[in-house]
Design a protein around this motif. Structure first.
Motif, short mmCIF file in Angstrom:
data_model
loop_
_atom_site.label_atom_id
_atom_site.label_comp_id
_atom_site.label_asym_id
_atom_site.label_seq_id
_atom_site.Cartn_x
_atom_site.Cartn_y
_atom_site.Cartn_z
N ARG A 203 1.31 55.57 28.08
CA ARG A 203 0.61 54.39 27.58
C ARG A 203 -0.75 54.76 27.00
NH1 ARG A 203 1.52 48.79 29.47
NH2 ARG A 203 3.01 49.78 30.87
N SER A 204 -1.50 55.62 27.70
CA SER A 204 -2.83 56.02 27.21
C SER A 204 -2.72 56.79 25.91
CB SER A 204 -3.53 56.87 28.27
OG SER A 204 -3.76 56.14 29.45
N ILE A 205 -1.72 57.66 25.81
CA ILE A 205 -1.55 58.43 24.57
C ILE A 205 -1.17 57.52 23.42
CG2 ILE A 205 -0.15 60.24 23.50
CD1 ILE A 205 -0.02 61.59 26.24
N ARG A 206 -0.36 56.53 23.69
CA ARG A 206 -0.01 55.58 22.64
C ARG A 206 -1.23 54.77 22.21
NH1 ARG A 206 5.29 52.09 23.05
NH2 ARG A 206 4.38 51.60 21.01
N PHE A 207 -2.11 54.43 23.14
CA PHE A 207 -3.36 53.77 22.76
C PHE A 207 -4.14 54.64 21.77
CE2 PHE A 207 -3.64 51.37 27.07
CZ PHE A 207 -2.63 50.52 26.64
N ALA A 208 -4.26 55.93 22.08
CA ALA A 208 -5.03 56.82 21.24
C ALA A 208 -4.40 57.00 19.86
CB ALA A 208 -5.20 58.17 21.93
N LEU A 209 -3.08 56.93 19.78
CA LEU A 209 -2.38 57.20 18.53
C LEU A 209 -2.08 55.95 17.71
CD1 LEU A 209 0.20 59.90 19.72
CD2 LEU A 209 -1.91 60.27 18.43
N GLU A 210 -2.15 54.75 18.34
CA GLU A 210 -1.71 53.55 17.65
C GLU A 210 -2.75 52.45 17.60
OE1 GLU A 210 2.06 52.18 19.14
OE2 GLU A 210 2.76 54.20 19.56
N VAL A 211 -3.77 52.49 18.43
CA VAL A 211 -4.77 51.43 18.48
C VAL A 211 -6.08 51.95 17.90
CG1 VAL A 211 -6.06 49.85 19.96
CG2 VAL A 211 -3.69 50.43 20.53
N PRO A 212 -6.59 51.36 16.83
CA PRO A 212 -7.87 51.81 16.26
C PRO A 212 -9.05 51.19 17.01
CG PRO A 212 -6.94 50.09 14.91
CD PRO A 212 -5.95 50.32 16.01
N VAL A 217 -10.47 56.81 26.26
CA VAL A 217 -9.39 56.30 27.12
C VAL A 217 -9.33 57.19 28.35
CG1 VAL A 217 -6.95 55.76 27.31
CG2 VAL A 217 -8.10 55.47 25.11
N VAL A 218 -9.45 56.60 29.52
CA VAL A 218 -9.35 57.33 30.78
C VAL A 218 -7.96 57.10 31.34
CG1 VAL A 218 -10.26 57.63 33.11
CG2 VAL A 218 -11.82 57.11 31.22
N ALA A 219 -7.17 58.17 31.42
CA ALA A 219 -5.82 58.11 31.98
C ALA A 219 -5.88 58.62 33.41
CB ALA A 219 -4.85 58.94 31.14
N ASN A 220 -5.84 57.71 34.36
CA ASN A 220 -6.04 58.05 35.77
C ASN A 220 -4.75 57.90 36.56
OD1 ASN A 220 -7.92 58.39 38.27
ND2 ASN A 220 -6.74 56.55 38.69
N ASP A 221 -4.57 58.79 37.52
CA ASP A 221 -3.47 58.67 38.47
C ASP A 221 -3.86 59.44 39.73
OD1 ASP A 221 -0.32 57.73 38.09
OD2 ASP A 221 -0.65 59.14 39.74
N ALA A 222 -3.37 58.95 40.87
CA ALA A 222 -3.69 59.60 42.14
C ALA A 222 -2.80 60.79 42.44
CB ALA A 222 -3.60 58.58 43.29
N SER A 223 -1.70 60.94 41.72
CA SER A 223 -0.75 62.02 41.96
C SER A 223 -1.14 63.27 41.18
CB SER A 223 0.67 61.58 41.58
OG SER A 223 1.57 62.65 41.62
N ALA A 224 -1.21 64.40 41.88
CA ALA A 224 -1.56 65.65 41.21
C ALA A 224 -0.51 66.07 40.18
CB ALA A 224 -1.79 66.76 42.23
N PRO A 225 0.81 66.00 40.49
CA PRO A 225 1.80 66.33 39.45
C PRO A 225 1.70 65.41 38.24
CG PRO A 225 2.83 66.34 41.62
CD PRO A 225 1.46 65.77 41.79
N ALA A 226 1.41 64.13 38.46
CA ALA A 226 1.29 63.21 37.33
C ALA A 226 0.11 63.58 36.44
CB ALA A 226 1.16 61.78 37.83
N VAL A 227 -1.03 63.89 37.04
CA VAL A 227 -2.21 64.27 36.25
C VAL A 227 -1.95 65.58 35.51
CG1 VAL A 227 -4.66 64.85 36.38
CG2 VAL A 227 -3.73 63.03 37.82
N ALA A 240 -6.94 65.04 22.86
CA ALA A 240 -7.89 65.42 23.91
C ALA A 240 -9.29 64.88 23.62
CB ALA A 240 -7.93 66.94 24.06
N HIS A 241 -9.60 64.58 22.36
CA HIS A 241 -10.91 64.05 22.04
C HIS A 241 -11.06 62.58 22.43
CE1 HIS A 241 -8.22 63.01 18.77
NE2 HIS A 241 -9.09 62.10 18.34
N LEU A 242 -9.93 61.90 22.68
CA LEU A 242 -9.97 60.49 23.04
C LEU A 242 -9.56 60.24 24.49
CD1 LEU A 242 -8.63 58.50 19.95
CD2 LEU A 242 -10.82 58.21 21.07
N VAL A 243 -8.54 60.92 24.96
CA VAL A 243 -7.97 60.67 26.29
C VAL A 243 -8.54 61.65 27.28
CG1 VAL A 243 -5.84 60.47 27.63
CG2 VAL A 243 -5.86 59.82 25.21
N GLN A 244 -9.05 61.14 28.39
CA GLN A 244 -9.63 61.95 29.46
C GLN A 244 -8.76 61.82 30.70
OE1 GLN A 244 -13.62 60.62 30.08
NE2 GLN A 244 -14.19 60.78 27.93
#
Length: 692
Positions: A203-212, A217-227, A240-244
């Motif tokens: 979802r965060s990557i789609r925000f960066a690629l489709e929403v002007p 964008v901070v993409a957060n998750d508590a799971s280490a494999p997910a991050v 990488a310049h938009l999503v953290q």
């Protein structure tokens, strides 16, 4: 601060923690002095050290320097942040959705559900229009791929619209051009977005690629494999310049951004199940007038299956009814507004959608102690008859006076019903509180609908978005809940009229009527329940039911025993068929795959953990919790009356005959079956005891 503490702090931040002996030696303490130092003072020194380390880490995070982010070379070589090789035995699957391409494990270690593509497409469309509103007030025009760039949409309010028009005229007079914000570019005055539960980061990557118009964008998750997969997918899509990427508890992360300067403009929460535990932090971390997007997939709780659980999570009692999906939306809005009121804030719904197995709400959050006082008058209790299903709303508060002048708030008077239903004589169930105001902003919905309609190739589910939003624009905004034709017909046991006939009867009686996006055969109308039952009485006269089969205490008998006061006209009118129904717009998607719907929660063990859990369920399935009973207890529990052959006088067991045939009776043999076939029929296994 002493030199030893600074050394320890820098050592912690660099990832190398010294041993206790080295740490005390850096402090310059001798052995005797260390022994004399009390435990409380040691704890104080350690707390100061950890507090300094946390402050520095937080400063790095705010500046965008996420510690531990591996470089692209390490990503390509499949190495972790510390240079350790990552095990590659886990199989991965690559999925392309929208403009994003992500990889996630084939095993269920990182959650991903392709069915919610409609949810993600709709969210991108809503945030795009929200960015157009927010940046339009600043004189910034957003550029959406495939959309006409000559169109500029400004804020919803009239005052801000006049300000924008004034700025536009000033800019044109001075020869200045509008500033633009394109997709994939950093807009310094753009939106600061948080996805609290990002999973694979799709979802965060789609925000960066489709929403002007995004700043970050901070993409957060508590799971280490997910991050870990978020970082890889960010590098894979070049955002990488938009999503953290961020690994933290979503609640703690939002609590750390309560300051006005650190709040997020958009917060997206899409948890597995209920978002109740995140709402308190979310309403504090969203900026003034910011957008809060919430998904709830615990529809069994919100639809009335477990009302006590619904109250513990959302502060409201859900009722089982045909309008349960709309009531679920209103319960979620009530919970959001209740959490916001604790901090002198309130919510304004923009769009509320019930789709598939979840509900999705988009609200704006504002701060105003004066307007928070009106929140009680926006909530209502629901009195629903258990017999005929008629419902009445009771507001919790009452607001009197002109809105532009001073408004007086007081407690509402009620209840609006008698102890017994006036139509069928049954009792009422009490549900709520729930949101009783409009659940959509029709102006905003119209903007989203126009943007999607003029650019249908932007989303894969554009056709369904158009259908759902079109029905929403036709809904009556000031009418909560609805009835269904099958509900009304089954109550009096008659044939069901067509939707156009029933809508025409309401229109002939000068009542308003509309569809609902949550149900196909919904009748949303401002007509009272008495008018609806009069129409059904007139319909029953044309299609009579057998009155002799109705019980005198049944709702159908009591309803039909009253003559209708309103004479219904079932002649079909042209305006009875709404535009969305005439155009046959798509509202429900076809199943994208076999056994689609809600999926299992992501587990650290992936499919192995799921298979182990399934085996455990198979072992424990149909197992009784009570201890096993002996033969005497089972015989006492079973039926003990004689068989049919005993009544005929042909059973060879005589006075001892019964279906159980007594505990001392031996196992029934094949030769005994013809003598007492009823006993053997009750027990196919031939054990002499019937199966309960």
């Amino acid at each position: 601060m002493p030199r030893g503490i600074l050394a320890s702090t820098s050592a912690q931040l660099s990832g190398s923690i010294p041993d206790p002996a080295t740490w005390f030696r850096d402090l310059g303490l001798s052995g005797q002095r260390r022994q004399r130092m009390s435990h409380a003072r040691i704890v104080l020194w350690l707390s100061l050290t950890l507090r300094s380390a946390r402050s520095i880490s937080r400063a790095r995070f705010i500046k965008g320097q996420s510690p531990g982010l591996p470089n692209p070379t390490a990503m390509e070589n499949a190495t972790g942040p510390c240079g350790e090789e990552r095990p590659r035995e886990v199989q991965e699957t690559t999925v392309t959705e929208g403009a994003a391409k992500i990889a996630f494990p084939s095993a269920n270690e990182v959650f991903y559900n392709p069915v919610q593509e409609f949810n993600r497409d709709l969210t991108c469309a809503v945030i795009t229009e929200f960015a157009r509103i927010q940046l339009g007030a600043k004189g910034i025009q957003i550029k959406v791929p495939g959309e006409n760039t000559q169109k500029v949409v400004v804020d919803l309010s009239d005052q801000e619209e006049e300000k924008v028009e004034l700025k536009e005229s000033e800019n044109l007079a001075s020869g200045d051009q509008h500033r633009t914000a394109a997709v994939g570019e950093i807009c310094e005055e753009g939106l600061h977005v948080l996805e609290g539960l990002a999973a694979s980061g799709l979802r965060s990557i789609r925000f960066a690629l489709e929403v002007p118009g995004l700043r970050s964008v901070v993409a957060n998750d508590a799971s280490a494999p997910a991050v870990d997969f978020i970082r890889r997918n960010v590098q894979l899509n070049g955002v990488a310049h938009l999503v953290q990427p961020s690994q933290a508890d979503a609640r703690m992360l939002m609590y750390q951004h309560q300051k006005v300067s650190e709040r997020f403009d958009v917060i997206d929460l899409d948890p597995y199940g209920s978002p109740a535990r995140f709402l308190d932090a979310a309403v504090q971390a969203v900026s003034e007038g910011g957008l809060l997007c919430v998904t709830c997939t615990d529809m069994a709780v919100l639809a009335g299956k477990s009302r006590e659980t619904c109250y513990s999570k959302y502060g409201a009692m859900a009722l089982k009814s045909r309008a349960c999906h709309e009531m679920a939306l209103r319960i979620v809005l009530h919970s959001l507004d209740l959490h916001a009121n604790c901090y002198q804030r309130f919510v304004v719904p923009l769009l509320s959608v019930s789709a598939d197995f979840y509900v999705r709400v988009f609200v704006r959050v504002f701060t105003s102690p004066a307007k928070v006082k009106a929140s009680a008058s926006k909530q209502a209790l629901v009195f629903q008859c258990v017999g005929c299903g008629a419902f009445h709303l009771q507001r919790l508060g009452k607001a009197s006076g002109v809105p532009s002048d001073r408004v007086k708030f007081s407690a509402a008077c009620g209840p609006p019903v008698t102890p017994e239903c006036e139509h069928c004589g049954q009792q009422h169930q009490l549900g709520g509180p729930m949101w009783a105001e409009p659940i959509h902003d029709l102006d905003f919905v119209g903007r989203v609908l126009e943007a999607v309609s003029t650019n249908p190739g932007r989303f894969y589910t554009s056709e369904r978005i158009r259908g759902v939003l079109s029905v929403i624009t036709e809904e009556l905004p000031d009418v909560p809940l609805y009835y269904t034709l099958d509900q009304l017909s089954s109550t009096i046991h008659c044939n069901t009229p067509s939707l156009l006939q029933f809508r025409s009867a309401l229109l002939h009686a000068d009542f308003r009527v509309s569809l609902s996006h949550t149900c196909k055969n919904a009748v949303k109308t401002d007509a009272p329940a008495s008018a609806l039952w009069d129409i059904m009485r007139c319909w029953e006269k044309e299609h009579p039911v057998k009155r002799e089969r109705l019980s005198e205490t049944s709702p159908a008998f009591r309803i039909l025993s009253v003559e209708p006061r309103l004479q219904a006209n079932f002649t079909i009118r042209e305006d009875a068929n709404p535009s969305s129904r005439q155009r046959r717009l798509k509202r429900f998607q076809a199943n994208p795959e076999a056994n689609w719907g809600p999926r299992r929660r992501a587990r650290p063990g992936g499919k192995a953990a799921d298979e182990a859990m399934e085996e455990r369920h198979m072992v424990l399935r149909n197992k009784r919790k009570e201890p096993p009973e002996n033969a005497a207890q089972r015989a006492a529990r079973l039926k003990t009356f004689p068989c049919k052959r005993f009544k005929e006088g042909t059973c060879q067991r005589g006075d001892q005959c019964c279906y159980s045939h007594g505990p001392p009776a031996p196992r029934v043999s094949a030769d005994a079956v013809p003598d007492c076939p009823e006993a053997s029929n009750q027990n196919p296994l031939g054990l002499g005891l019937p199966l309960s």
